[in-house]
Design an enzyme around this catalytic site. Structure first.
Site, PDB file in Angstrom:
ATOM      1  N   MET A 159       0.843  -1.196   0.000  1.00 25.12           N
ATOM      2  CA  MET A 159       0.000   0.000   0.000  1.00 25.12           C
ATOM      3  C   MET A 159       0.886   1.258   0.000  1.00 25.12           C
ATOM      4  SD  MET A 159      -3.479  -0.926   1.976  1.00 25.12           S
ATOM      5  CE  MET A 159      -2.937  -0.587   3.645  1.00 25.12           C
ATOM      6  N   TYR A 182       4.154   3.912   0.911  1.00 20.78           N
ATOM      7  CA  TYR A 182       4.835   4.462   2.081  1.00 20.78           C
ATOM      8  C   TYR A 182       5.846   3.423   2.551  1.00 20.78           C
ATOM      9  CZ  TYR A 182       5.155   8.298   5.379  1.00 20.78           C
ATOM     10  OH  TYR A 182       5.589   9.408   6.074  1.00 20.78           O
ATOM     11  N   HIS A 226       9.386  -3.524   3.545  1.00 19.83           N
ATOM     12  CA  HIS A 226       9.118  -3.696   2.110  1.00 19.83           C
ATOM     13  C   HIS A 226      10.416  -3.952   1.346  1.00 19.83           C
ATOM     14  CE1 HIS A 226       5.615  -0.990   3.300  1.00 19.83           C
ATOM     15  NE2 HIS A 226       4.992  -2.039   2.809  1.00 19.83           N
ATOM     16  N   GLN A 268      -3.000 -12.355   7.501  1.00 18.98           N
ATOM     17  CA  GLN A 268      -3.171 -12.029   6.082  1.00 18.98           C
ATOM     18  C   GLN A 268      -2.453 -13.062   5.210  1.00 18.98           C
ATOM     19  OE1 GLN A 268      -2.878  -7.921   4.168  1.00 18.98           O
ATOM     20  NE2 GLN A 268      -0.806  -8.667   3.845  1.00 18.98           N
TER      21      GLN A 268
END
Lengths: 284, 284
Positions: free
Chosen positions: B30, B32, B37, B153
């Site tokens: 998503m 930012y 990441h 998730q």
């Protein structure tokens, strides 16, 4: 034509085709193939390099009191028919190949599944959308072919493919009928000769509705009443639904302006038949 | 690295890669972007020929009172970070590119979504499963990389991929933490310095639980009570959940026998943070 029973083997065949830059056509069926299926396969054969036909009676799309157990099966006949149109692969997975563990995931399409067969058969379209998603992922097909007899099913699958960005083109194909007008269905085998005779009223009533629309009748309830009357004259007919709706949104229509969908589901004995046609209002 | 905004352009790039028999790695985010990441992208870069990083703040997975509107965004920074690890494509679709018409289809995963974040955030995992299915169909990736901070998730996505036969491998990657132990999250930017200080209690309580389990404590409620106590000592902490569950089935555990999942969600001000770790019972 070869028969393939495992997902792994099918994937390796498709991988080879893709490396050769070939296109893949797919005809998903529940077997007990008839001339309607043949027309799908022939169209697929014309439009793509390799054709996969699947036969899988999907327990997920049958309700608890429906005909899953006794759904007709005849693999030998199906093999011959698919081979006769030179399909490349007949994919016949077992239930445990498709559902090796209890499935926790479902694909749900809202709105257009609330009416008609969606209302009569709760959970049916969820089962269809889920298994078709699985089959599309397994076959990696470029184009998939579906009969318009299941008009609402085609709409559900097109919506799902659009919404989930599945890279496949859905090709709806015309209804194939017996010479006396009965729409071909694997379930026709259930009909007694008396039921079969009375079931001709379905196509006759669709034709009547088309004539009425063609002659300028725009009132949906008038057309619907005529259809109901024709079917109700058959003593063995029990109507599930007769509806006139927008063929895109499935909203009920009161007046026929452009194109309307006339769809019906009627039981004869324990056999539930569906049929449909488009009604075209002549220009004002 | 190039930035791609349309599905059509991304599909044509991936098609070229596939023709060249290259593998595709995918890191859905998503935006930012942070060091968590970066670790996903670096792993993807090592394991596949081409890497796609997507940035899409998916409205479908936010509840009506959640932080969709104010979710932090910084495309320039994200571009630089993704370029610095030599990702091939930064895919940044708009909401109308992903949802050109109101979406009617959803992917639902049952069972494991009833608890923890699924219970706290109704509809959240449906939104996640649906958008991830879309992104998998669009990217046609061979492998996708997810951080274990979102443990539930990852489980939802693995279940969905298994059940729907999506031809992709899900690679869970370890949680990346600040040097003081705070798990990296784009939402950390919301924290005041006081909140951030108190949020260190999350990782500290996980470490405490791991020490207790390592020392032979097998009673889940004893471990849970110690975790709760440590967090509740922070005046700004409001606990959403602290749970010890089976990491596969997400069934609640009363006794730690093999491996247990300790997962928690805690609010500091308006910011909801999650964290988790595995607890290993020593051999009897």
């Amino acid at each position: 034509m070869i028969q393939v029973e495992t997902i792994q083997e099918l994937r390796s065949i498709v991988k080879r085709w893709k490396r050769e830059n070939k296109t893949v056509g797919f005809v998903p069926t529940m077997g007990y193939l008839h001339e309607g299926h043949r027309s799908l396969m022939e169209t697929a054969k014309k439009e793509t390099d390799h054709v996969i036909v699947s036969i899988f009676v999907n327990p997920l799309q049958f309700g608890p009191n429906e005909d899953y157990e006794k759904y007709p099966r005849n693999l030998q006949h199906d093999f011959q028919l698919a081979a006769s149109v030179s399909a490349d692969v007949l994919f016949t997975p077992t239930v445990s190949e498709m559902y090796p563990v209890p499935i926790q995931t479902s694909v749900e399409v809202k709105g257009i599944t609330d009416v008609m067969c969606g209302a009569s058969r709760p959970g049916h379209f969820s089962g269809v959308a889920t298994v078709v998603t699985k089959l599309f992922q397994i076959t990696q097909a470029d184009r998939a072919y579906f009969g318009q007899k299941d008009f609402q099913q085609v709409a559900v699958i097109k919506t799902m493919v659009r919404d989930l960005n599945i890279p496949i083109e859905i090709i709806p194909c015309p209804i194939v009928r017996e010479s006396d007008g009965l729409a071909l269905s694997s379930r026709n085998v259930y009909l007694s000769s008396e039921e079969r005779q009375q079931a001709l009223s379905l196509n006759k009533s669709l034709q009547l509705a088309q004539r009425m629309a063609g002659a300028g009748e725009r009132d949906a309830s008038t057309i619907r009443a005529a259809v109901l009357k024709q079917i109700q004259e058959q003593p063995l007919a029990r109507i599930d639904y007769v509806e006139i709706r927008d063929p895109e949104t499935f909203q009920s229509l009161t007046a026929l302006t452009g194109t309307g969908l006339l769809a019906l589901a009627v039981r004869f004995g324990n056999t539930r038949l569906i049929d449909n046609c488009l009604l075209e209002a002549p220009p004002l």
